[in-house]
Design a protein around this motif. Structure first.
Motif, short mmCIF file in Angstrom:
data_model
loop_
_atom_site.label_atom_id
_atom_site.label_comp_id
_atom_site.label_asym_id
_atom_site.label_seq_id
_atom_site.Cartn_x
_atom_site.Cartn_y
_atom_site.Cartn_z
N GLY A 59 0.82 -1.21 0.00
CA GLY A 59 0.00 0.00 0.00
C GLY A 59 0.85 1.26 0.00
N LEU A 60 1.92 1.26 0.78
CA LEU A 60 2.81 2.42 0.84
C LEU A 60 3.48 2.66 -0.51
CD1 LEU A 60 4.11 4.62 2.60
CD2 LEU A 60 5.89 2.96 3.17
N SER A 61 3.96 1.59 -1.14
CA SER A 61 4.62 1.78 -2.44
C SER A 61 3.63 2.27 -3.50
CB SER A 61 5.30 0.48 -2.90
OG SER A 61 4.36 -0.52 -3.18
N ALA A 62 2.40 1.74 -3.46
CA ALA A 62 1.38 2.20 -4.41
C ALA A 62 1.04 3.67 -4.17
CB ALA A 62 0.13 1.33 -4.31
N ALA A 63 0.92 4.05 -2.89
CA ALA A 63 0.59 5.44 -2.56
C ALA A 63 1.72 6.39 -2.95
CB ALA A 63 0.30 5.57 -1.06
N LEU A 64 2.98 5.97 -2.72
CA LEU A 64 4.12 6.82 -3.07
C LEU A 64 4.24 6.98 -4.58
CD1 LEU A 64 6.76 5.65 -0.46
CD2 LEU A 64 5.49 7.80 -0.49
N LEU A 65 4.00 5.90 -5.32
CA LEU A 65 4.06 5.99 -6.78
C LEU A 65 2.99 6.95 -7.30
CD1 LEU A 65 5.46 4.95 -9.37
CD2 LEU A 65 3.72 3.16 -9.43
N LEU A 66 1.80 6.87 -6.73
CA LEU A 66 0.73 7.78 -7.14
C LEU A 66 1.04 9.22 -6.73
CD1 LEU A 66 -2.07 7.99 -8.45
CD2 LEU A 66 -3.06 7.57 -6.20
N PHE A 68 4.09 10.70 -6.05
CA PHE A 68 5.25 11.33 -6.67
C PHE A 68 5.27 11.26 -8.19
CE2 PHE A 68 7.02 10.48 -2.37
CZ PHE A 68 7.17 11.81 -2.00
N ASN A 69 4.65 10.22 -8.77
CA ASN A 69 4.66 10.08 -10.23
C ASN A 69 3.29 10.25 -10.85
OD1 ASN A 69 7.33 9.44 -9.83
ND2 ASN A 69 7.30 7.61 -11.10
N GLY A 70 2.24 10.25 -10.04
CA GLY A 70 0.89 10.34 -10.59
C GLY A 70 0.50 9.10 -11.35
N ARG A 71 1.11 7.97 -11.02
CA ARG A 71 0.87 6.72 -11.75
C ARG A 71 0.25 5.68 -10.84
NH1 ARG A 71 2.64 7.12 -17.17
NH2 ARG A 71 3.87 9.01 -17.22
N ILE A 72 -0.54 4.80 -11.42
CA ILE A 72 -1.15 3.68 -10.72
C ILE A 72 -0.17 2.51 -10.75
CG2 ILE A 72 -3.08 2.03 -10.74
CD1 ILE A 72 -3.91 4.86 -10.05
N ALA A 73 -0.03 1.83 -9.63
CA ALA A 73 0.92 0.71 -9.52
C ALA A 73 0.31 -0.58 -10.04
CB ALA A 73 1.38 0.54 -8.08
N GLY A 74 -0.12 -0.56 -11.28
CA GLY A 74 -0.61 -1.77 -11.94
C GLY A 74 0.54 -2.42 -12.68
N ILE A 75 0.88 -3.62 -12.31
CA ILE A 75 2.07 -4.27 -12.86
C ILE A 75 1.97 -4.47 -14.37
CG2 ILE A 75 3.59 -6.28 -12.67
CD1 ILE A 75 3.41 -4.38 -10.18
N SER A 76 0.78 -4.83 -14.86
CA SER A 76 0.66 -5.04 -16.31
C SER A 76 0.86 -3.73 -17.06
CB SER A 76 -0.70 -5.64 -16.65
OG SER A 76 -1.75 -4.76 -16.27
N GLY A 77 0.36 -2.63 -16.55
CA GLY A 77 0.55 -1.34 -17.19
C GLY A 77 2.00 -0.87 -17.13
N ILE A 78 2.64 -1.13 -16.00
CA ILE A 78 4.06 -0.75 -15.86
C ILE A 78 4.90 -1.58 -16.81
CG2 ILE A 78 6.03 -0.79 -14.27
CD1 ILE A 78 4.04 -0.12 -12.02
N THR A 79 4.64 -2.87 -16.88
CA THR A 79 5.42 -3.75 -17.77
C THR A 79 5.17 -3.41 -19.23
OG1 THR A 79 5.29 -5.51 -16.13
CG2 THR A 79 5.90 -6.15 -18.36
N SER A 145 -3.24 -6.04 -9.34
CA SER A 145 -2.61 -4.98 -8.54
C SER A 145 -3.19 -3.61 -8.87
CB SER A 145 -1.09 -4.99 -8.73
OG SER A 145 -0.75 -4.85 -10.09
N GLY A 146 -3.42 -3.35 -10.14
CA GLY A 146 -3.99 -2.06 -10.52
C GLY A 146 -5.41 -1.88 -10.03
N HIS A 147 -6.23 -2.91 -10.21
CA HIS A 147 -7.62 -2.83 -9.78
C HIS A 147 -7.77 -3.12 -8.29
CE1 HIS A 147 -9.68 -2.09 -13.52
NE2 HIS A 147 -9.10 -3.12 -14.11
N GLY A 148 -7.16 -4.23 -7.83
CA GLY A 148 -7.37 -4.69 -6.46
C GLY A 148 -6.72 -3.83 -5.40
N VAL A 149 -5.54 -3.32 -5.67
CA VAL A 149 -4.84 -2.50 -4.68
C VAL A 149 -5.16 -1.03 -4.89
CG1 VAL A 149 -2.59 -1.82 -3.79
CG2 VAL A 149 -2.98 -4.19 -4.41
N CYS A 150 -4.90 -0.54 -6.08
CA CYS A 150 -5.02 0.90 -6.33
C CYS A 150 -6.45 1.33 -6.63
CB CYS A 150 -4.11 1.30 -7.49
SG CYS A 150 -2.38 0.92 -7.15
#
Length: 185
Positions: A59-66, A68-79, A145-150
């Motif tokens: 949760g912390l890493s997803a919140a920090l990514l959002l 500082f980068n304005g991005r969702i921590a969805g692994i498929s989108g990142i990859t 990860s994108g849907h379930g966490v973020c």
């Protein structure tokens, strides 16, 4: 009066007391001694605290990514974005995915028992499973990860529907593979 009874009931359910009691004006009832899941050996502190810590870190890493980068921590989108992103956008994506890989290596090195037994499948079954996951990710507009966490943390109804679909489909797939097909080899 009702407030006093609720207070007493709350005190009676205190897991730290040796005996739970419920008191009102006319009687005193003593319930059986409370047992703890921890004392019975069913759970250990590591079985509770380590997953809790892992969830907090995710949760912390997803919140920090959002943040500082304005991005969702969805692994498929990142990859997927790593392969098609502008060169200036590839650094954080590679760092994020590299962190996942390093975390997995560290876990395997220092706490291999937490990974469970290896799953032995054929290369063909692994490739088919990967293709189905990729297809489902595209169909659902994101991954777990994108849907379930973020997405759920942001209150997205679309993510709620997607996450419920992921979970139901996963449960059905496990049931079919274990009970109908007798296990997948």
């Amino acid at each position: 009066m009702a407030h006093r009874i609720r207070h007493e009931q709350h005190r009676a359910l205190n897991p730290f007391s040796a005996h739970a009691t419920l008191t009102d004006r006319t009687r005193r009832v003593t319930l059986a001694p409370r047992t703890s899941l921890f004392s019975s050996g069913a759970l250990t502190m590591n079985a509770v605290l380590l997953p809790l810590l892992g969830g907090v870190l995710i949760g912390l890493s997803a919140a920090l990514l959002l943040l500082f980068n304005g991005r969702i921590a969805g692994i498929s989108g990142i990859t997927g974005g790593l392969l098609s992103a502008a060169p200036a956008d590839r650094g954080w994506r590679a760092s994020f995915l590299g962190g996942l890989a390093v975390g997995g290596v560290l876990l395997a090195t220092f706490r291999p028992e937490s990974l469970g037994p290896p799953v032995l499948t054929s290369v063909g079954a692994t490739l088919v499973a990967g293709l189905l996951v990729g297809f489902g990710t595209q169909l659902g507009g994101g991954c777990t990860s994108g849907h379930g966490v973020c997405g759920l943390a942001r209150g997205s109804k679309r993510s709620l529907v997607a996450t419920l679909t992921f979970m139901a489909t996963g449960a059905i797939a496990v049931f079919i593979s274990r009970h109908v097909l007798g296990g997948v080899s």
